[in-house]
Design a protein around this motif. Structure first.
Motif, PDB file in Angstrom:
ATOM      1  N   VAL A   1       2.639 125.845  85.782  1.00 57.61           N
ATOM      2  CA  VAL A   1       1.308 125.508  86.874  1.00 57.61           C
ATOM      3  C   VAL A   1       1.318 124.311  87.341  1.00 57.61           C
ATOM      4  CG1 VAL A   1      -0.900 125.626  86.877  1.00 57.61           C
ATOM      5  CG2 VAL A   1       0.042 127.311  85.381  1.00 57.61           C
ATOM      6  N   GLN A   2       1.066 123.905  88.482  1.00 54.51           N
ATOM      7  CA  GLN A   2       1.029 122.650  89.128  1.00 54.51           C
ATOM      8  C   GLN A   2      -0.310 122.305  89.505  1.00 54.51           C
ATOM      9  OE1 GLN A   2       1.499 122.725  93.145  1.00 54.51           O
ATOM     10  NE2 GLN A   2       0.424 120.741  92.882  1.00 54.51           N
ATOM     11  N   LEU A   3      -1.015 121.215  88.903  1.00 53.13           N
ATOM     12  CA  LEU A   3      -2.101 120.754  89.241  1.00 53.13           C
ATOM     13  C   LEU A   3      -2.120 119.256  89.697  1.00 53.13           C
ATOM     14  CD1 LEU A   3      -4.408 122.070  86.452  1.00 53.13           C
ATOM     15  CD2 LEU A   3      -4.237 122.959  88.529  1.00 53.13           C
ATOM     16  N   GLY A   4      -2.250 119.107  91.355  1.00 51.85           N
ATOM     17  CA  GLY A   4      -1.932 117.962  91.677  1.00 51.85           C
ATOM     18  C   GLY A   4      -0.548 117.538  91.423  1.00 51.85           C
ATOM     19  N   GLN A   5      -0.277 116.279  90.722  1.00 47.71           N
ATOM     20  CA  GLN A   5       0.786 115.633  90.893  1.00 47.71           C
ATOM     21  C   GLN A   5       1.484 116.008  89.360  1.00 47.71           C
ATOM     22  OE1 GLN A   5       0.684 111.639  91.750  1.00 47.71           O
ATOM     23  NE2 GLN A   5       0.284 112.126  94.050  1.00 47.71           N
TER      24      GLN A   5
ATOM     25  N   ILE B   1       5.675 115.130  92.296  1.00 44.98           N
ATOM     26  CA  ILE B   1       5.431 115.399  90.756  1.00 44.98           C
ATOM     27  C   ILE B   1       5.614 114.149  90.096  1.00 44.98           C
ATOM     28  CG2 ILE B   1       5.862 116.597  88.725  1.00 44.98           C
ATOM     29  CD1 ILE B   1       4.088 118.434  90.492  1.00 44.98           C
ATOM     30  N   GLN B   2       4.532 113.288  89.233  1.00 44.46           N
ATOM     31  CA  GLN B   2       4.655 112.169  88.247  1.00 44.46           C
ATOM     32  C   GLN B   2       4.883 112.818  87.036  1.00 44.46           C
ATOM     33  OE1 GLN B   2       4.831 109.354  90.005  1.00 44.46           O
ATOM     34  NE2 GLN B   2       4.603 110.383  91.903  1.00 44.46           N
ATOM     35  N   LEU B   3       4.600 113.827  86.617  1.00 41.39           N
ATOM     36  CA  LEU B   3       4.585 114.229  85.078  1.00 41.39           C
ATOM     37  C   LEU B   3       4.800 115.625  84.900  1.00 41.39           C
ATOM     38  CD1 LEU B   3       3.852 112.970  82.162  1.00 41.39           C
ATOM     39  CD2 LEU B   3       1.417 113.859  82.458  1.00 41.39           C
ATOM     40  N   ILE B   4       5.660 115.977  84.043  1.00 40.91           N
ATOM     41  CA  ILE B   4       6.227 117.235  83.458  1.00 40.91           C
ATOM     42  C   ILE B   4       5.578 117.381  81.932  1.00 40.91           C
ATOM     43  CG2 ILE B   4       7.833 118.894  83.060  1.00 40.91           C
ATOM     44  CD1 ILE B   4       9.520 117.664  85.375  1.00 40.91           C
ATOM     45  N   ASP B   5       4.726 118.184  81.874  1.00 38.53           N
ATOM     46  CA  ASP B   5       4.388 118.867  80.584  1.00 38.53           C
ATOM     47  C   ASP B   5       5.279 119.549  79.751  1.00 38.53           C
ATOM     48  OD1 ASP B   5       2.898 119.147  77.995  1.00 38.53           O
ATOM     49  OD2 ASP B   5       1.516 120.753  79.287  1.00 38.53           O
TER      50      ASP B   5
ATOM     51  N   ASN C   1      -5.845 112.880  83.744  1.00 34.24           N
ATOM     52  CA  ASN C   1      -7.075 112.472  84.773  1.00 34.24           C
ATOM     53  C   ASN C   1      -6.587 111.627  85.755  1.00 34.24           C
ATOM     54  OD1 ASN C   1      -8.707 113.782  82.875  1.00 34.24           O
ATOM     55  ND2 ASN C   1      -9.142 111.879  81.617  1.00 34.24           N
ATOM     56  N   GLN C   2      -5.393 110.956  85.713  1.00 36.68           N
ATOM     57  CA  GLN C   2      -5.109 110.005  86.927  1.00 36.68           C
ATOM     58  C   GLN C   2      -4.253 110.942  87.988  1.00 36.68           C
ATOM     59  OE1 GLN C   2      -2.267 106.982  85.392  1.00 36.68           O
ATOM     60  NE2 GLN C   2      -1.473 106.611  87.501  1.00 36.68           N
ATOM     61  N   TYR C   3      -3.555 111.950  87.491  1.00 36.47           N
ATOM     62  CA  TYR C   3      -2.805 112.475  88.437  1.00 36.47           C
ATOM     63  C   TYR C   3      -3.182 114.159  88.883  1.00 36.47           C
ATOM     64  CZ  TYR C   3       1.033 109.149  87.285  1.00 36.47           C
ATOM     65  OH  TYR C   3       1.617 107.939  87.035  1.00 36.47           O
ATOM     66  N   ASN C   4      -4.010 114.636  88.049  1.00 35.83           N
ATOM     67  CA  ASN C   4      -4.418 116.174  88.487  1.00 35.83           C
ATOM     68  C   ASN C   4      -5.179 116.052  89.791  1.00 35.83           C
ATOM     69  OD1 ASN C   4      -3.579 117.834  86.318  1.00 35.83           O
ATOM     70  ND2 ASN C   4      -5.167 117.394  84.853  1.00 35.83           N
ATOM     71  N   ASP C   5      -5.759 115.255  90.277  1.00 32.43           N
ATOM     72  CA  ASP C   5      -6.460 115.401  91.725  1.00 32.43           C
ATOM     73  C   ASP C   5      -5.733 114.739  92.634  1.00 32.43           C
ATOM     74  OD1 ASP C   5      -8.493 117.051  90.673  1.00 32.43           O
ATOM     75  OD2 ASP C   5      -9.264 115.341  89.597  1.00 32.43           O
TER      76      ASP C   5
ATOM     77  N   PRO D   1      -2.938 114.647  95.571  1.00 32.23           N
ATOM     78  CA  PRO D   1      -2.078 115.674  96.348  1.00 32.23           C
ATOM     79  C   PRO D   1      -0.400 115.131  96.329  1.00 32.23           C
ATOM     80  CG  PRO D   1      -3.169 114.155  97.867  1.00 32.23           C
ATOM     81  CD  PRO D   1      -3.946 113.595  96.574  1.00 32.23           C
ATOM     82  N   LEU D   2       0.061 116.245  96.273  1.00 32.01           N
ATOM     83  CA  LEU D   2       1.540 116.101  96.495  1.00 32.01           C
ATOM     84  C   LEU D   2       1.876 115.815  98.096  1.00 32.01           C
ATOM     85  CD1 LEU D   2       2.893 119.240  94.705  1.00 32.01           C
ATOM     86  CD2 LEU D   2       2.854 117.024  93.781  1.00 32.01           C
ATOM     87  N   ALA D   3       3.206 114.933  98.044  1.00 26.13           N
ATOM     88  CA  ALA D   3       3.573 114.482  99.241  1.00 26.13           C
ATOM     89  C   ALA D   3       4.036 115.671 100.066  1.00 26.13           C
ATOM     90  CB  ALA D   3       4.761 113.734  99.212  1.00 26.13           C
ATOM     91  N   THR D   4       4.669 116.519  99.486  1.00 24.36           N
ATOM     92  CA  THR D   4       5.032 117.940  99.927  1.00 24.36           C
ATOM     93  C   THR D   4       4.594 119.133  99.059  1.00 24.36           C
ATOM     94  OG1 THR D   4       6.964 116.811 101.116  1.00 24.36           O
ATOM     95  CG2 THR D   4       7.090 119.242 100.881  1.00 24.36           C
ATOM     96  N   PRO D   5       4.107 119.980  99.603  1.00 23.17           N
ATOM     97  CA  PRO D   5       3.699 121.196  98.829  1.00 23.17           C
ATOM     98  C   PRO D   5       4.868 121.952  98.235  1.00 23.17           C
ATOM     99  CG  PRO D   5       2.306 121.309 100.867  1.00 23.17           C
ATOM    100  CD  PRO D   5       3.556 120.201 100.805  1.00 23.17           C
TER     101      PRO D   5
END
Length: 245
Positions: free
Chosen positions: A156-160, A191-195, A221-225, A227-231
């Motif tokens: 799942v991708q939420l924000g970055q 994407i900045q972070l992969i869980d 909290n920093q990255y979830n909201d 937007p991606l640079a490219t969907p």
């Protein structure tokens, strides 16, 4: 024991769980339903669904949390050789339903079955249709030169943030190839972070790190909201678009 909360589907508010109250991986919540809205609300607090027992769904978190920062991903020499010389194709969102079905059917060492039941498949498929869940597929050519699905993963991708859920391989190294090619692609999208949820030897090979739960949630909290640079859309990941190996 970890505190366990009951989640009302009409008010999907998951609690913040301080790591000092958590022992390793633990159940922190129970709900009577599983749907796309609950999954998103849970991920935002570092919580994920992991099992169903009778009529209830159980939600877990993990402390410390295994993550991968895309720009720090490591590819070992043996995998570098495979990436250079093996014939394969990697795609995004070309076969989501097939990927999640294969993940559900894949045998899990130390587990009697799979947690990916019909309710899970329905919730994540709904997220996929909303553009919030994605699959990555690795295809190998058969003897006739036609490419067949050999492995992959979904999340799942939420924000970055990309929340990895499950992967499978029908042929050797297919899921590794999918992940190795997907991470640079995700990074290009923003994407900045992969869980990774749990600390496994498989993710350690790619350079996973362990974060305290509070630090992990702070990054969410920093990255979830943002937007991606490219969907992330239906695409083919070309070798030249990936990190040099």
């Amino acid at each position: 024991m970890n505190p366990i909360f009951y989640i009302d589907a009409e008010h999907p508010e998951f609690p913040c769980i301080p790591s000092q109250n958590l022992r390793g991986d633990g159940c922190v919540a129970v709900s009577s339903v599983l749907n796309a809205e609950l999954v998103q609300a849970a991920y935002r607090q570092g919580i994920f669904p992991w099992m169903k027992h009778e009529h209830d769904f159980y939600w877990f978190t993990q402390h410390p949390r295994a993550v991968i920062f895309p720009h720090k991903m490591h590819i070992g020499r043996s995998l570098q050789k495979i990436l250079r010389h093996r014939a394969y194709r990697v795609t995004v969102n070309h076969a989501f339903e097939d990927v999640i079905a294969h993940c559900a059917a894949a045998p899990r060492k130390g587990q009697g079955g799979t947690w990916i039941g019909e309710d899970f498949i329905a919730a994540y498929t709904q997220l996929h249709r909303q553009g919030k869940a994605h699959s990555v597929e690795c295809w190998y050519p058969d003897r006739a030169g036609c490419f067949q699905l050999a492995g992959g993963f979904y999340g799942v991708q939420l924000g970055q943030v990309f929340y990895g859920e499950s992967m499978f391989s029908r042929q050797n190294n297919a899921s590794k190839i999918a992940f190795a090619r997907a991470v640079p692609y995700f990074a290009q999208c923003g994407i900045q972070l992969i869980d990774c949820q749990q600390d496994t030897a498989h993710m350690q090979r790619f350079g996973s790190e362990l974060l305290p739960l509070e630090e992990f949630v702070r990054l969410l909290n920093q990255y979830n909201d943002l937007p991606l640079a490219t969907p992330i859309a239906a695409d083919t990941i070309h070798v030249q678009a990936a990190f040099a190996v």
